[in-house]
Design a protein around this motif. Structure first.
Motif, PDB file in Angstrom:
ATOM      1  N   LEU A 185       0.816  -1.211   0.000  1.00 13.81           N
ATOM      2  CA  LEU A 185       0.000   0.000   0.000  1.00 13.81           C
ATOM      3  C   LEU A 185       0.851   1.264   0.000  1.00 13.81           C
ATOM      4  CD1 LEU A 185      -2.997   0.764   0.058  1.00 13.81           C
ATOM      5  CD2 LEU A 185      -2.871   0.787   2.550  1.00 13.81           C
ATOM      6  N   TYR A 186       2.013   1.205   0.658  1.00 12.49           N
ATOM      7  CA  TYR A 186       2.903   2.365   0.773  1.00 12.49           C
ATOM      8  C   TYR A 186       4.322   2.007   0.336  1.00 12.49           C
ATOM      9  CZ  TYR A 186      -0.812   4.026   3.915  1.00 12.49           C
ATOM     10  OH  TYR A 186      -2.020   4.399   4.454  1.00 12.49           O
ATOM     11  N   LYS A 187       5.090   3.036  -0.031  1.00  9.72           N
ATOM     12  CA  LYS A 187       6.523   2.821  -0.224  1.00  9.72           C
ATOM     13  C   LYS A 187       7.146   2.683   1.164  1.00  9.72           C
ATOM     14  CE  LYS A 187       6.766   6.474  -2.934  1.00  9.72           C
ATOM     15  NZ  LYS A 187       7.294   7.577  -3.776  1.00  9.72           N
ATOM     16  N   VAL A 188       7.649   1.499   1.463  1.00 12.01           N
ATOM     17  CA  VAL A 188       8.262   1.228   2.761  1.00 12.01           C
ATOM     18  C   VAL A 188       9.747   1.021   2.541  1.00 12.01           C
ATOM     19  CG1 VAL A 188       8.359  -0.319   4.741  1.00 12.01           C
ATOM     20  CG2 VAL A 188       6.155   0.194   3.673  1.00 12.01           C
ATOM     21  N   ILE A 189      10.559   1.871   3.148  1.00 10.42           N
ATOM     22  CA  ILE A 189      12.002   1.769   2.971  1.00 10.42           C
ATOM     23  C   ILE A 189      12.686   1.672   4.324  1.00 10.42           C
ATOM     24  CG2 ILE A 189      12.050   2.920   0.742  1.00 10.42           C
ATOM     25  CD1 ILE A 189      12.758   5.476   2.054  1.00 10.42           C
ATOM     26  N   LEU A 190      13.816   0.984   4.325  1.00 12.30           N
ATOM     27  CA  LEU A 190      14.566   0.776   5.552  1.00 12.30           C
ATOM     28  C   LEU A 190      15.681   1.805   5.669  1.00 12.30           C
ATOM     29  CD1 LEU A 190      14.948  -3.121   5.491  1.00 12.30           C
ATOM     30  CD2 LEU A 190      13.085  -1.741   6.429  1.00 12.30           C
ATOM     31  N   ARG A 191      15.973   2.190   6.908  1.00  9.79           N
ATOM     32  CA  ARG A 191      17.069   3.101   7.198  1.00  9.79           C
ATOM     33  C   ARG A 191      17.880   2.518   8.356  1.00  9.79           C
ATOM     34  NH1 ARG A 191      15.898   8.377   5.484  1.00  9.79           N
ATOM     35  NH2 ARG A 191      18.138   8.609   5.827  1.00  9.79           N
ATOM     36  N   SER A 192      19.160   2.773   8.360  1.00  8.76           N
ATOM     37  CA  SER A 192      20.014   2.294   9.443  1.00  8.76           C
ATOM     38  C   SER A 192      20.128   3.366  10.524  1.00  8.76           C
ATOM     39  CB  SER A 192      21.403   1.956   8.904  1.00  8.76           C
ATOM     40  OG  SER A 192      22.286   1.696   9.972  1.00  8.76           O
ATOM     41  N   SER A 193      19.748   3.021  11.740  1.00  6.58           N
ATOM     42  CA  SER A 193      19.824   3.994  12.834  1.00  6.58           C
ATOM     43  C   SER A 193      21.270   4.333  13.198  1.00  6.58           C
ATOM     44  CB  SER A 193      19.077   3.475  14.063  1.00  6.58           C
ATOM     45  OG  SER A 193      19.594   2.233  14.479  1.00  6.58           O
ATOM     46  N   ARG A 194      22.232   3.506  12.753  1.00  9.18           N
ATOM     47  CA  ARG A 194      23.642   3.797  13.026  1.00  9.18           C
ATOM     48  C   ARG A 194      24.066   5.125  12.396  1.00  9.18           C
ATOM     49  NH1 ARG A 194      26.306   0.364  16.644  1.00  9.18           N
ATOM     50  NH2 ARG A 194      28.238   0.801  15.535  1.00  9.18           N
ATOM     51  N   ARG A 195      23.438   5.493  11.301  1.00 11.29           N
ATOM     52  CA  ARG A 195      23.834   6.732  10.620  1.00 11.29           C
ATOM     53  C   ARG A 195      23.325   7.981  11.337  1.00 11.29           C
ATOM     54  NH1 ARG A 195      24.301   5.604   4.113  1.00 11.29           N
ATOM     55  NH2 ARG A 195      24.501   3.342   4.248  1.00 11.29           N
ATOM     56  N   LEU A 196      22.472   7.778  12.341  1.00  4.93           N
ATOM     57  CA  LEU A 196      21.957   8.925  13.089  1.00  4.93           C
ATOM     58  C   LEU A 196      22.914   9.385  14.173  1.00  4.93           C
ATOM     59  CD1 LEU A 196      18.256   7.767  13.571  1.00  4.93           C
ATOM     60  CD2 LEU A 196      19.140   9.367  11.869  1.00  4.93           C
ATOM     61  N   ARG A 197      23.891   8.582  14.478  1.00  4.15           N
ATOM     62  CA  ARG A 197      24.793   8.924  15.575  1.00  4.15           C
ATOM     63  C   ARG A 197      25.633  10.146  15.229  1.00  4.15           C
ATOM     64  NH1 ARG A 197      26.927   3.281  18.289  1.00  4.15           N
ATOM     65  NH2 ARG A 197      24.860   2.372  18.633  1.00  4.15           N
ATOM     66  N   LYS A 198      25.820  10.994  16.217  1.00  3.27           N
ATOM     67  CA  LYS A 198      26.606  12.208  15.988  1.00  3.27           C
ATOM     68  C   LYS A 198      28.039  11.881  15.595  1.00  3.27           C
ATOM     69  CE  LYS A 198      24.026  15.461  18.849  1.00  3.27           C
ATOM     70  NZ  LYS A 198      24.082  16.383  20.006  1.00  3.27           N
ATOM     71  N   GLU A 199      28.521  10.743  16.071  1.00  2.00           N
ATOM     72  CA  GLU A 199      29.904  10.387  15.760  1.00  2.00           C
ATOM     73  C   GLU A 199      30.019   9.584  14.450  1.00  2.00           C
ATOM     74  OE1 GLU A 199      28.483   7.219  18.798  1.00  2.00           O
ATOM     75  OE2 GLU A 199      28.188   9.361  18.375  1.00  2.00           O
ATOM     76  N   TYR A 200      28.930   9.451  13.695  1.00  2.00           N
ATOM     77  CA  TYR A 200      29.014   8.753  12.410  1.00  2.00           C
ATOM     78  C   TYR A 200      30.015   9.503  11.526  1.00  2.00           C
ATOM     79  CZ  TYR A 200      27.634   6.720   7.911  1.00  2.00           C
ATOM     80  OH  TYR A 200      27.636   6.090   6.692  1.00  2.00           O
TER      81      TYR A 200
END
Length: 341
Positions: A185-200
């Motif tokens: 029904l929707y475009k469902v895409i995955l994201r990695s929460s590791r990239r949210l870290r300030k130290e990424y």
């Protein structure tokens, strides 16, 4: 070309084909041509054609109207593992009603709507409880949708251990509606929460690779995708750790090391099958799916999931497709991404 335009019949239009072409061209390339070149062409049009400025305004208005007919929007779901309770997750959600780049800012929170629901009085949830949460989030965003809004894109930020979960197969059933897999029904895409870290440390590479991806609108997706099935994680790292490497495809589910390679090389796109399927036709199906511009891939994946929804689970790749689609500009508003104590 101008001779051919002059030979075309004008019909009932007040403006010649040449006038229409030049006006449309100017509107389309306004932000792409060097300003000096743009102004020269505009000045030539105004000197050569009567009422050219009025025609230019009409074309600009049509463009604006067309853009307003399909406003992108994003439902962002962030799952964070509980350190105290195994297999339970903290869940946060936001909605971006207008996904045009200048309409939202993750650094300030401008353009975001924080979504809060009654069920979130409890702190953590199991994976089995999250589809119900998702139904409530979808209800919450309905007042923000207009007649010009596109179908929301659902972006789910996950820790490594959940990146191979069949999120798109979660069944939702909104009030008095039929139970449907969310990915059909929707475009469902995955994201990695590791990239949210300030130290990424690889955000600069990530942004550059995303810029490269956006410039490849005319390229077939199949030409942009690197196959990683026959490589070790070290070999894959070497291949993806190049400026031109922007997309990965896999017929086998990635290991945790592969997910880490995706993050460390800041690859923005990866498409894989969550389980290894024996039928050789699946290779052909995946290749056919990639016959599109790379920017069209999320829509193509959604269509494939929808097409395969009525059919046998084991025989169609639409039941097993995962898409990592890492846009560095669409993120949760800046918060401290740490699990509460």
């Amino acid at each position: 070309m101008l001779d051919n335009l002059e030979d075309m019949p004008q019909g009932s239009n007040l403006y010649s084909r040449t006038e229409q072409f030049v006006a449309r061209f100017l509107v389309d390339v306004e932000n792409k041509l060097h300003p000096e070149e743009f102004n020269k062409l505009k000045e030539w049009g105004e000197q050569s054609f009567e009422n050219f400025s009025e025609l230019l305004l009409r074309k600009d208005e049509k463009k604006t109207s067309k853009e307003q007919e399909n406003i992108p929007n994003h439902l962002i779901i962030y799952l964070d593992s509980s350190k105290q309770q195994k297999k339970r997750y903290f869940v946060s959600a936001w909605f971006i009603p207008d996904g045009a780049n200048e309409k939202f800012n993750h650094l300030t929170g401008e353009g975001y709507k924080f979504l809060e629901i009654e069920e979130q009085e409890q702190e953590t949830f199991t994976l089995e409880q999250i589809p119900s949460l998702l139904e409530d989030y979808l209800d919450k965003i309905t007042p923000y949708l207009t007649d010009f809004s596109s179908q929301p894109t659902i972006e789910v930020f996950l820790p490594y251990e959940l990146l191979n979960e069949p999120i798109d197969t979660w069944i939702i059933q909104q009030e008095e509606e039929l139970p449907i897999s969310i990915g059909s029904l929707y475009k469902v895409i995955l994201r990695s929460s590791r990239r949210l870290r300030k130290e990424y440390p690889h955000r600069n590479v990530w942004v550059q690779k995303w810029k490269t991806l956006k410039e490849l609108t005319e390229n077939a997706c199949s030409k942009c995708c690197t196959s990683g099935d026959c490589h070790s994680w070290k070999e894959l790292f070497s291949i993806l750790n190049q400026e031109t490497a922007i997309a990965l495809k896999l017929l086998k589910p990635p290991s945790n090391n592969f997910f880490k390679v995706m993050n460390q090389t800041a690859i923005p796109v990866a498409l894989w099958l969550r389980q290894e399927l024996q039928n050789s036709h699946h290779q052909v199906e995946l290749d056919e799916l990639l016959i599109c511009s790379i920017t069209e891939l999320p829509e193509r994946v959604k269509r494939k999931r929808s097409d395969d929804f009525p059919y046998d689970y084991e025989q169609r790749i639409g039941h097993h497709l995962s898409l990592l689609w890492e846009n560095p500009h669409i993120l949760p508003p800046q918060i401290e991404y740490t699990t509460p104590s």
